[in-house]
Design a protein around this motif. Structure first.
Motif, PDB file in Angstrom:
ATOM      1  N   THR A 459       0.706  -1.108   0.007  1.00 41.62           N
ATOM      2  CA  THR A 459      -0.179   0.096  -0.116  1.00 41.62           C
ATOM      3  C   THR A 459       0.723   1.189   0.023  1.00 41.62           C
ATOM      4  OG1 THR A 459      -1.601  -1.164   1.412  1.00 41.62           O
ATOM      5  CG2 THR A 459      -1.981   1.247   1.182  1.00 41.62           C
ATOM      6  N   ALA A 460       2.029   1.150   0.923  1.00 46.02           N
ATOM      7  CA  ALA A 460       2.795   2.322   0.876  1.00 46.02           C
ATOM      8  C   ALA A 460       3.194   2.776  -0.583  1.00 46.02           C
ATOM      9  CB  ALA A 460       3.855   2.138   1.978  1.00 46.02           C
ATOM     10  N   MET A 461       3.651   1.557  -1.092  1.00 48.64           N
ATOM     11  CA  MET A 461       4.164   1.753  -2.465  1.00 48.64           C
ATOM     12  C   MET A 461       3.297   2.496  -3.460  1.00 48.64           C
ATOM     13  SD  MET A 461       6.134  -1.182  -4.296  1.00 48.64           S
ATOM     14  CE  MET A 461       6.795  -1.068  -6.055  1.00 48.64           C
ATOM     15  N   PHE A 468       2.021  10.737  -6.952  1.00 46.73           N
ATOM     16  CA  PHE A 468       2.914  11.329  -7.677  1.00 46.73           C
ATOM     17  C   PHE A 468       2.419  11.204  -9.213  1.00 46.73           C
ATOM     18  CE2 PHE A 468       5.661  11.765  -4.531  1.00 46.73           C
ATOM     19  CZ  PHE A 468       6.253  13.080  -4.631  1.00 46.73           C
ATOM     20  N   ARG A 469       1.505  10.278  -9.555  1.00 45.43           N
ATOM     21  CA  ARG A 469       0.663  10.428 -10.754  1.00 45.43           C
ATOM     22  C   ARG A 469      -0.185  11.753 -10.781  1.00 45.43           C
ATOM     23  NH1 ARG A 469      -4.479   8.121 -11.194  1.00 45.43           N
ATOM     24  NH2 ARG A 469      -5.207   8.023 -13.435  1.00 45.43           N
ATOM     25  N   LEU A 470      -0.793  11.984  -9.625  1.00 44.98           N
ATOM     26  CA  LEU A 470      -1.489  13.214  -9.438  1.00 44.98           C
ATOM     27  C   LEU A 470      -0.851  14.359  -9.694  1.00 44.98           C
ATOM     28  CD1 LEU A 470      -4.178  13.816  -6.547  1.00 44.98           C
ATOM     29  CD2 LEU A 470      -2.361  15.511  -7.130  1.00 44.98           C
ATOM     30  N   ILE A 471       0.706  14.223  -9.273  1.00 44.89           N
ATOM     31  CA  ILE A 471       1.317  15.550  -9.237  1.00 44.89           C
ATOM     32  C   ILE A 471       1.760  15.824 -10.591  1.00 44.89           C
ATOM     33  CG2 ILE A 471       3.441  16.445  -8.605  1.00 44.89           C
ATOM     34  CD1 ILE A 471       1.764  16.917  -6.277  1.00 44.89           C
ATOM     35  N   PHE A 472       2.230  14.827 -11.324  1.00 44.11           N
ATOM     36  CA  PHE A 472       2.510  14.922 -12.608  1.00 44.11           C
ATOM     37  C   PHE A 472       1.639  15.094 -13.578  1.00 44.11           C
ATOM     38  CE2 PHE A 472       6.225  12.417 -10.655  1.00 44.11           C
ATOM     39  CZ  PHE A 472       7.135  13.446 -10.665  1.00 44.11           C
ATOM     40  N   MET A 473       0.445  14.420 -13.395  1.00 41.75           N
ATOM     41  CA  MET A 473      -0.523  14.621 -14.377  1.00 41.75           C
ATOM     42  C   MET A 473      -1.264  16.134 -14.201  1.00 41.75           C
ATOM     43  SD  MET A 473      -3.054  11.294 -14.336  1.00 41.75           S
ATOM     44  CE  MET A 473      -4.246  11.802 -15.586  1.00 41.75           C
ATOM     45  N   SER A 558      13.118   3.005   0.152  1.00 39.47           N
ATOM     46  CA  SER A 558      13.500   2.474  -0.985  1.00 39.47           C
ATOM     47  C   SER A 558      12.212   2.148  -1.887  1.00 39.47           C
ATOM     48  CB  SER A 558      14.645   1.761  -1.133  1.00 39.47           C
ATOM     49  OG  SER A 558      14.420   0.460  -0.537  1.00 39.47           O
ATOM     50  N   LEU A 559      11.262   1.407  -1.666  1.00 36.61           N
ATOM     51  CA  LEU A 559      10.186   1.068  -2.381  1.00 36.61           C
ATOM     52  C   LEU A 559       9.490   2.315  -2.860  1.00 36.61           C
ATOM     53  CD1 LEU A 559       8.818  -2.116  -0.856  1.00 36.61           C
ATOM     54  CD2 LEU A 559       9.642  -1.861  -2.944  1.00 36.61           C
ATOM     55  N   ALA A 560       9.237   3.182  -1.838  1.00 38.22           N
ATOM     56  CA  ALA A 560       8.551   4.333  -2.045  1.00 38.22           C
ATOM     57  C   ALA A 560       9.244   5.274  -3.024  1.00 38.22           C
ATOM     58  CB  ALA A 560       8.466   5.207  -0.743  1.00 38.22           C
ATOM     59  N   LEU A 561      10.423   5.288  -2.842  1.00 38.29           N
ATOM     60  CA  LEU A 561      11.377   6.156  -4.011  1.00 38.29           C
ATOM     61  C   LEU A 561      11.145   5.577  -5.231  1.00 38.29           C
ATOM     62  CD1 LEU A 561      14.509   6.972  -2.034  1.00 38.29           C
ATOM     63  CD2 LEU A 561      12.531   8.809  -2.542  1.00 38.29           C
ATOM     64  N   LEU A 562      11.129   4.145  -5.381  1.00 43.11           N
ATOM     65  CA  LEU A 562      10.916   3.405  -6.616  1.00 43.11           C
ATOM     66  C   LEU A 562       9.801   3.582  -7.214  1.00 43.11           C
ATOM     67  CD1 LEU A 562      12.516   1.083  -8.196  1.00 43.11           C
ATOM     68  CD2 LEU A 562      10.963  -0.408  -7.189  1.00 43.11           C
ATOM     69  N   ALA A 563       8.699   3.914  -6.503  1.00 43.01           N
ATOM     70  CA  ALA A 563       7.239   4.113  -6.916  1.00 43.01           C
ATOM     71  C   ALA A 563       7.317   5.444  -7.537  1.00 43.01           C
ATOM     72  CB  ALA A 563       6.357   3.910  -5.906  1.00 43.01           C
ATOM     73  N   ILE A 564       7.939   6.688  -6.767  1.00 43.98           N
ATOM     74  CA  ILE A 564       7.966   7.780  -7.245  1.00 43.98           C
ATOM     75  C   ILE A 564       8.710   7.941  -8.608  1.00 43.98           C
ATOM     76  CG2 ILE A 564       8.884  10.167  -6.849  1.00 43.98           C
ATOM     77  CD1 ILE A 564       8.454   9.664  -3.820  1.00 43.98           C
ATOM     78  N   TRP A 565       9.575   7.407  -8.461  1.00 45.00           N
ATOM     79  CA  TRP A 565      10.641   7.424  -9.870  1.00 45.00           C
ATOM     80  C   TRP A 565       9.857   6.756 -11.104  1.00 45.00           C
ATOM     81  CZ3 TRP A 565      12.266   2.808 -12.676  1.00 45.00           C
ATOM     82  CH2 TRP A 565      13.025   3.075 -13.800  1.00 45.00           C
ATOM     83  N   PHE A 566       9.035   5.555 -10.828  1.00 38.91           N
ATOM     84  CA  PHE A 566       8.071   4.858 -11.752  1.00 38.91           C
ATOM     85  C   PHE A 566       6.944   5.891 -12.242  1.00 38.91           C
ATOM     86  CE2 PHE A 566       5.190   1.535 -12.851  1.00 38.91           C
ATOM     87  CZ  PHE A 566       5.679   1.265 -14.084  1.00 38.91           C
ATOM     88  N   ALA A 567       6.425   6.637 -11.336  1.00 33.89           N
ATOM     89  CA  ALA A 567       5.468   7.639 -11.723  1.00 33.89           C
ATOM     90  C   ALA A 567       6.002   8.766 -12.460  1.00 33.89           C
ATOM     91  CB  ALA A 567       4.519   8.077 -10.447  1.00 33.89           C
ATOM     92  N   MET A 568       7.200   9.102 -12.223  1.00 34.86           N
ATOM     93  CA  MET A 568       7.647  10.239 -13.096  1.00 34.86           C
ATOM     94  C   MET A 568       7.925   9.867 -14.386  1.00 34.86           C
ATOM     95  SD  MET A 568      10.825  12.594 -11.661  1.00 34.86           S
ATOM     96  CE  MET A 568      12.218  11.447 -12.038  1.00 34.86           C
ATOM     97  N   LYS A 569       8.638   8.522 -14.542  1.00 36.01           N
ATOM     98  CA  LYS A 569       8.982   8.009 -15.722  1.00 36.01           C
ATOM     99  C   LYS A 569       7.764   7.818 -16.669  1.00 36.01           C
ATOM    100  CE  LYS A 569      11.034   3.799 -17.658  1.00 36.01           C
ATOM    101  NZ  LYS A 569       9.692   2.987 -17.945  1.00 36.01           N
ATOM    102  N   GLU A 579      -3.707   5.673 -22.478  1.00 31.14           N
ATOM    103  CA  GLU A 579      -4.080   5.365 -20.806  1.00 31.14           C
ATOM    104  C   GLU A 579      -2.929   4.362 -20.485  1.00 31.14           C
ATOM    105  OE1 GLU A 579      -4.178   5.119 -17.742  1.00 31.14           O
ATOM    106  OE2 GLU A 579      -6.298   6.090 -18.296  1.00 31.14           O
ATOM    107  N   PRO A 580      -1.822   5.219 -19.855  1.00 33.77           N
ATOM    108  CA  PRO A 580      -0.639   4.377 -19.502  1.00 33.77           C
ATOM    109  C   PRO A 580      -0.835   3.285 -18.328  1.00 33.77           C
ATOM    110  CG  PRO A 580      -0.432   6.721 -18.900  1.00 33.77           C
ATOM    111  CD  PRO A 580      -1.696   6.567 -19.566  1.00 33.77           C
ATOM    112  N   MET A 581      -1.758   3.854 -17.414  1.00 26.88           N
ATOM    113  CA  MET A 581      -2.395   2.834 -16.394  1.00 26.88           C
ATOM    114  C   MET A 581      -2.973   1.533 -16.978  1.00 26.88           C
ATOM    115  SD  MET A 581      -1.441   4.238 -13.783  1.00 26.88           S
ATOM    116  CE  MET A 581      -1.898   2.916 -12.576  1.00 26.88           C
ATOM    117  N   HIS A 582      -3.502   1.544 -18.227  1.00 21.80           N
ATOM    118  CA  HIS A 582      -4.076   0.349 -18.925  1.00 21.80           C
ATOM    119  C   HIS A 582      -2.685  -0.659 -18.934  1.00 21.80           C
ATOM    120  CE1 HIS A 582      -7.960   0.187 -21.261  1.00 21.80           C
ATOM    121  NE2 HIS A 582      -7.443  -1.068 -21.035  1.00 21.80           N
ATOM    122  N   GLY A 583      -1.784   0.046 -19.552  1.00 19.03           N
ATOM    123  CA  GLY A 583      -0.770  -0.873 -19.782  1.00 19.03           C
ATOM    124  C   GLY A 583      -0.169  -1.697 -18.655  1.00 19.03           C
ATOM    125  N   ILE A 584       0.095  -0.686 -17.630  1.00 16.32           N
ATOM    126  CA  ILE A 584       0.733  -1.268 -16.507  1.00 16.32           C
ATOM    127  C   ILE A 584       0.191  -2.277 -15.725  1.00 16.32           C
ATOM    128  CG2 ILE A 584       1.570  -0.446 -14.191  1.00 16.32           C
ATOM    129  CD1 ILE A 584       1.829   2.395 -15.407  1.00 16.32           C
TER     130      ILE A 584
END
Lengths: 700, 494
Positions: A459-461, A468-473, A558-569, A579-584
């Motif tokens: 959940t934390a991840m 960050f999806r929200l922030i970037f979108m 590190s999991l949280a940072l990984l998730a942020i990095w992934f959202a950014m990417k 719809e990127p979420m679709h693919g993920i």
């Protein structure tokens, strides 16, 4: 002890404000309240001048809350010098009529208009009045163009009154007054835009779902009373001791009553399966979402559990249920949050998910950590909601993140503060969310609930990712805003509260630093120590190696940072096509989350349609159709046999009227009568009832 | 006994009843000879209210005597003035005053404003007064029938309205049927004991053996007759039709006062005559209470007519009140009294608002008719919200206390399952009460032209505000009211 003796005034100030607003507020509006426009922000940017009456509202309503806040600060300051950190003020006895001649050790029962300030309620009133004040100030700017200004502030003040009663009450009955009151105000504020059908539906739904929880709460309260003979918080501990209650395994009255309380808490705090109302509650104005549906009211359930911690620790099975429901809700809501487009809906599901964390903490016995997370969450979630309000304000009422983007330079202050909020909730070290969330995960782990720990970790991840999806979108990428919209930063009254909350989101966590921080931990004030006078704080138990705690902390960070990095990417660089979420997630999963697991549909199908409407209409029709149908055959028989009885004549006459019918002048009027339920059928039911009663007595 | 047939003490006991009858007859006369003008008909309300003041004064006397010297009886022990009787008489005074006050405008709007109306209200009240104070089967029955006969006429008072006529006829037929059963039961009780005095009967019943057939017969007929009067399922069928058809002030009066009087009668009979057979009737009444709550609450959900909805809601409330009797302990009975007291104010408040919506040529009794009321009359809408929340049983409003005590009482007796159902039904009831509140805020786009209108006069306004204030006051500072209720219950237990 001036402030301590006046704690009852703390809720009274907002009540005064509410009374003035709701009774005389209409006169302060220049034109009569024709209701706000149907569209949430249709009036924004209209820019008509500020009526004089509003200045009074602007001073009075936030002013009352500020007064409460100052009194709260004063009282808490004085509380530190009181032994045991607990102070009770009883204004008058409310219910005492149960004392005579009934025995059962209930003789001393009273429920008072009494107020209790202890370490736990101290934390709560600071959160409620402090954040409440900031949100009042924010609303002055946010609601400036809406009609029904006085009604909004009246309800908001009334809400604070009930919320403060809830947290300051010294017994369950008075707590229940606040509990119901906040539900009522929440109903009024969700439905604030009453011209919108969806807003009204959401308001009703919220109220009804809450009522289910409330019924359980009442049962819990009654069971507490019959088991322990008291409902006053300070007497619960002694009553448990005097009654010689032991830890119950598997079940007993204490487990049952704590379970009832927890069901009540599920209703108020939107836990599975009663979570359905909270996302819909976002129909209300954004400040309401921030204050009621994020920072304060929804946390009342957590408060209730923490308040009853002495009973909960004796009911390990209920505790397990609390922990499991909390963890499940956390991950369940987080998955839905991953795919939402509405900026407020993301935050709403995030709130549900964070509340799950709080219950998880309580469920593993770390009540103080639950309160700790409640307190840090109040800062960053209020910040995020108010930030989202500022964004919505800026783009002219749009809430869909697909129609935002690249806003960071246009509304820089909102961007910066929201970024702080996002970093805080994601669990990046140094900010408030990190401390409280990590403490929850650690407590779960050290309670040997490894499965729940894993859920919490995932959940934390996810939290970091969707935030960050929200922030970037919203703030990065392409500009997808409707070009006709004039994007503008919000007024000072909105941005200043944002800045203060951002500061809080950074600093609030330092009262609960982990023990492994060693000297840092020793130097800073400890919330655990402070709360230990009011809630049960478990013994440290077996000691885990410090290295283990460090390791787990490293893992989650590190999991949280990984998730942020992934959202950014995914969302920052992507041109946001498709719809990127679709693919993920894959198509199936994405659909499932987007439909929110179809819980609403299931409820609608099985509970609303079949449970309430069908049953209700069947019973409502009972005097019309059911009886008519069922009775026809029996009716004839009765008519014949009834001629034998002393009442026969009358029924024969009636029976003849039935069959001969409509021509007879004397009975000509009631064509309706035959449709709406025939009196002889009533009598027949009467006779059947008589038969049942007689049968009961004869065959008993 | 032979020396004086009607002593001063008897007069003292009967004073409220005598006053009501005199005032009632007086109204008939003044209406016929003094009031010539149609528009002056409302003046009949003045002597009717004066009667309430006079009755209240004599009740104060009664209360003083009871407090100083305990219960006292008159007419050879066939009437007994105790805390119980005084308490219920207070309820009737309150209910009648409120009914008179809201009738003045309503009956004018209906075009059926006549003096008999007020006289009948007083006669009904006289009957109830006898029901609360009677200690003898014949006296109780006379009281019951006086009340019922007055109500048959009052329900059908709108001569030109079919629904009103239909309701009156149904009420009459079914009422007569139930009265017949009750009279049958009374006659068996007389057969068992050779006396019509409740005290004597109680002794005779206690002396009977467990499975006595005559006793069972008496129990069956009496309970069915009484359950009809309080509209408990499955003897509730008359209530929705009668409530819907009757003029709204009469509906309020039937739902509050007649119900309270019937409960008074029921408590008296079950707690004295049948007290020793409690083992037999308690489970039965418990089952009936559950069925009543189920039917009342679920049927109310689908109603579109407000009066019909309130009728089913009142059936549901009867179920809750019955649970207090089922629990049978002091808390439960106190709950019954508190419940009835709170019920007067919250139910009258609701009906007064329905009555205020009635204007000439427009029934305005559907839930839709409340649409947008808030935008016309925010103050009254808030009052309506208070009444509805109180009917739901949300603290700190009056309606909460009755439920609170009754829940407590049934839990104490160990009826956990019953308590669970009762609590769940509170949640169900929130649904339909809230539908009405919700309607007040509802205003669809472009539907500005037909917002709800309230037609108020001073009396209605005063009655509404008084009801709301008392609903709040009982909720926030209930102690004096609970004590008052407790006093009356203790008297009933003796």
């Amino acid at each position: 002890m001036f402030f301590l003796d006046s704690i009852w005034l703390i809720p009274m100030f907002p009540l005064l404000g509410a009374a003035v607003m709701l009774l005389f507020g209409r006169r302060l509006e220049p034109q009569h309240d024709q209701g706000p426009p149907a569209d949430d922000h249709g009036g924004h940017g209209g820019g008509h001048g500020r009526p004089a009456g509003r200045t009074l509202v602007n001073i009075l309503c936030p002013g009352m809350v500020l007064l409460s806040f100052l009194f709260a600060l004063g009282a808490i300051f004085q509380l530190q010098s009181v032994e045991g950190h607990s102070y009770e003020v009883v204004k008058w006895t409310w219910l005492a009529g149960l004392d005579s001649a009934t025995g059962m050790g209930l003789n001393a029962f009273t429920a008072d208009w009494g107020f209790l300030l202890d370490a736990l309620s101290a934390v709560m009133i600071l959160v409620v009045t402090g954040i409440g004040f900031l949100i009042h100030v924010y609303s002055v700017g946010y609601m400036a163009h809406d009609g029904g200004y006085y009604r909004f502030f009246g309800f908001l003040n009334l809400f604070l009154f009930f919320m403060l009663v809830l947290v300051l009450a010294n017994n369950y009955v008075l707590l229940f007054v606040g509990w119901e009151g906040v539900g009522f105000c929440s109903w009024g504020l969700i439905g604030f835009y009453f011209r919108k059908q969806s807003a009204q539906r959401a308001a009703t739904k919220a109220f009804l779902v809450n009522r289910i929880g409330d019924a359980a709460f009442v049962l819990g309260m009654l069971l507490t009373f019959t088991t322990l003979g008291t409902l006053t918080f300070t007497e619960i501990g002694p009553a448990l001791e005097a009654g010689g209650f032991q830890i119950e395994n598997p079940w007993g009255p204490l487990s049952l009553l704590t379970l009832f309380f927890f069901i009540g808490a599920c209703g108020k705090s939107a836990q599975i399966p009663l979570h359905v109302w909270l996302p819909d509650a976002m129909e209300g104005p954004t400040p309401v979402s921030a204050l009621i549906h994020a920072a304060t009211m929804v946390t009342a359930g957590v408060y209730l559990v923490a308040r009853s911690s002495e009973i909960y620790v004796l009911a390990p099975n209920t505790m397990l249920i609390v922990a499991v429901i909390g963890a499940l809700t956390a991950i369940f809501a987080a998955t839905i949050g991953l795919v939402q487009y509405d900026i407020k809906k993301v935050l709403a599901y995030s709130t549900v998910s964070q509340l799950g964390y709080m219950f998880l903490a309580c469920g593993v016995g770390a009540f103080w950590v639950g309160i700790f997370h409640l307190y840090t969450h109040a800062f960053f979630k209020a910040l995020l909601f108010l930030g989202s309000g500022s964004v919505i304000h800026a783009v002219g009422g749009e809430q869909d993140m697909r129609k935002m983007g690249a806003l960071k330079d246009k509304i820089p202050l909102t961007y910066k503060t929201m970024l702080i909020g996002a970093v805080a909730i994601a669990g990046v070290p140094g900010l408030a969310g990190f401390f409280s969330k990590d403490e929850i995960l650690w407590k779960t782990f050290s309670a040997h609930q490894y499965e729940l720990y894993a859920l919490g970790l995932i959940t934390a991840m996810m939290t970091a990712f969707y935030m960050f999806r929200l922030i970037f979108m919203t703030f990065h990428g392409d500009n997808r805003v409707d070009p006709r919209t004039h994007v503008h930063e919000s007024p000072r009254s909105m941005t200043v509260p944002l800045a203060i909350l951002a500061a809080g989101s950074i600093l609030a966590g330092y009262v609960g630093t982990p023990i492994v921080f060693g000297p840092v931990h020793d130097m800073l004030p400890s919330l655990e120590h402070w709360l230990s006078s009011a809630v049960v704080v478990a013994d440290a138990g077996e000691h885990h190696a410090a290295i283990l705690e460090w390791g787990l902390m490293l893992l989650s960070v590190s999991l949280a940072l990984l998730a942020i990095w992934f959202a950014m990417k995914t969302f920052k660089t992507d041109r946001y096509a498709g719809e990127p979420m679709h693919g993920i997630l894959g198509k199936r999963c994405h659909q499932l989350f987007l439909r929110k697991y179809s819980v609403d549909e299931i409820y609608d199908r099985f509970v609303v349609k079949i449970g309430a409407q069908e049953t209700g209409s069947q019973l409502g029709q009972i005097d019309r159709k059911v009886i008519d149908g069922a009775v026809n055959g029996v009716g004839k028989l009765t008519r014949r046999t009834s001629s034998l009885t002393i009442f026969g004549d009358k029924w024969i006459v009636d029976g003849l009227v039935n069959t001969i019918g409509y021509g007879v002048k004397f009975f000509s009027y009631p064509i309706r009568m035959f449709q709406t339920g025939m009196v002889q059928n009533y009598v027949l039911l009467f006779v059947i009832g008589l038969g049942v009663v007689a049968g009961y007595f004869l065959f008993e | 006994m032979d020396a004086i047939l009607f002593s001063a003490a008897d007069f003292h006991v009967l004073k409220p009843v005598i006053l009501l009858c005199l005032f009632g007859c007086g109204i008939l006369i003044t209406d016929a000879f003094l009031i010539r003008n149609r528009a002056d008909r409302w003046k009949n309300a003045i002597p009717a209210l004066a009667a309430q003041v006079a009755v209240a004064a004599s009740l104060v006397q009664h209360l003083g005597d009871v407090r100083s010297g305990g219960a006292f009886s008159g007419l050879n022990g066939s009437m007994q003035v105790d805390g119980f009787a005084v308490f219920f008489n207070w309820l009737f005074v309150l209910a009648a005053s409120l009914a008179i006050v809201i009738s003045a405008r309503y009956m004018g709007a209906e075009g059926e404003h006549r003096g008999e109306f007020y006289a009948l209200l007083l006669f009904a009240q006289a009957g109830m007064s006898v029901m609360a104070a009677g200690y003898d089967l014949v006296v109780l029955f006379i009281g019951l029938e006086t009340m019922a006969l007055s109500f048959y006429v009052l329900v059908g008072f709108l001569r030109d309205t079919r629904r009103s006529n239909e309701a009156a006829l149904k009420y009459l037929i079914l009422g007569a049927f139930s009265s017949g059963l009750l009279a049958y039961g009374f006659s068996i009780l007389y057969g068992i004991s050779g006396s019509t005095n409740l005290g004597e009967i109680a002794k005779a019943v206690a002396a009977r053996s467990e499975g006595d057939l005559a006793l069972f017969l008496a129990l069956i007929t009496c309970s069915v007759g009484l359950l009809f009067k309080i509209a408990a399922a499955p003897f509730h069928m008359w209530a929705p039709d009668v409530y819907e058809g009757a003029p709204t002030p009469v509906t309020a009066y039937v739902s509050v006062a007649s119900k309270a009087a019937s409960f008074a009668l029921m408590l008296r009979i079950f707690l004295t005559a049948f007290e020793s057979a409690a083992e037999a009737w308690m489970p039965l009444l418990g089952a009936i209470a559950l069925v009543t709550m189920t039917i009342g609450n679920f049927a109310a959900v689908t109603q579109t007519n407000v009066k019909r909805m309130l009728a089913y809601s009142s059936i549901a409330h009867a179920g809750y009140i019955l649970l207090g009797l089922v629990a049978g302990n002091e808390t439960g009975l106190r709950g019954v009294a508190v419940y009835l007291l709170a019920y007067v104010f919250m139910n009258y408040g609701a009906f007064a608002l329905v009555a205020a919506l009635r204007r000439e040529g427009e029934a305005a009794e559907d839930i839709d008719d409340f649409n947008g009321l808030y935008h016309r009359a925010p103050g009254y809408t808030i009052l309506l919200a208070i009444f509805m929340l109180s009917l739901t049983g949300i603290p700190p409003l009056a309606g909460f206390y009755g439920k609170y005590f009754i829940f407590l009482a049934i839990l104490r007796e160990g009826y956990y399952l019953v308590a669970v159902f009762a609590a769940i039904y509170v949640a169900v009831s929130a649904f339909y009460y809230f539908r009405l509140i919700r309607a007040c805020w509802l205003l669809e786009e472009g539907e500005q032209q037909k917002p709800a209108q309230l037609d108020m006069n001073f009396g209605t306004r005063a009655a509404l505000v008084a009801c709301a204030l008392l609903t709040l006051l009982i909720g926030i500072y209930p102690q004096p009211f609970i004590d008052l209720a407790g006093e009356s219950v203790l008297a009933a237990l003796r």
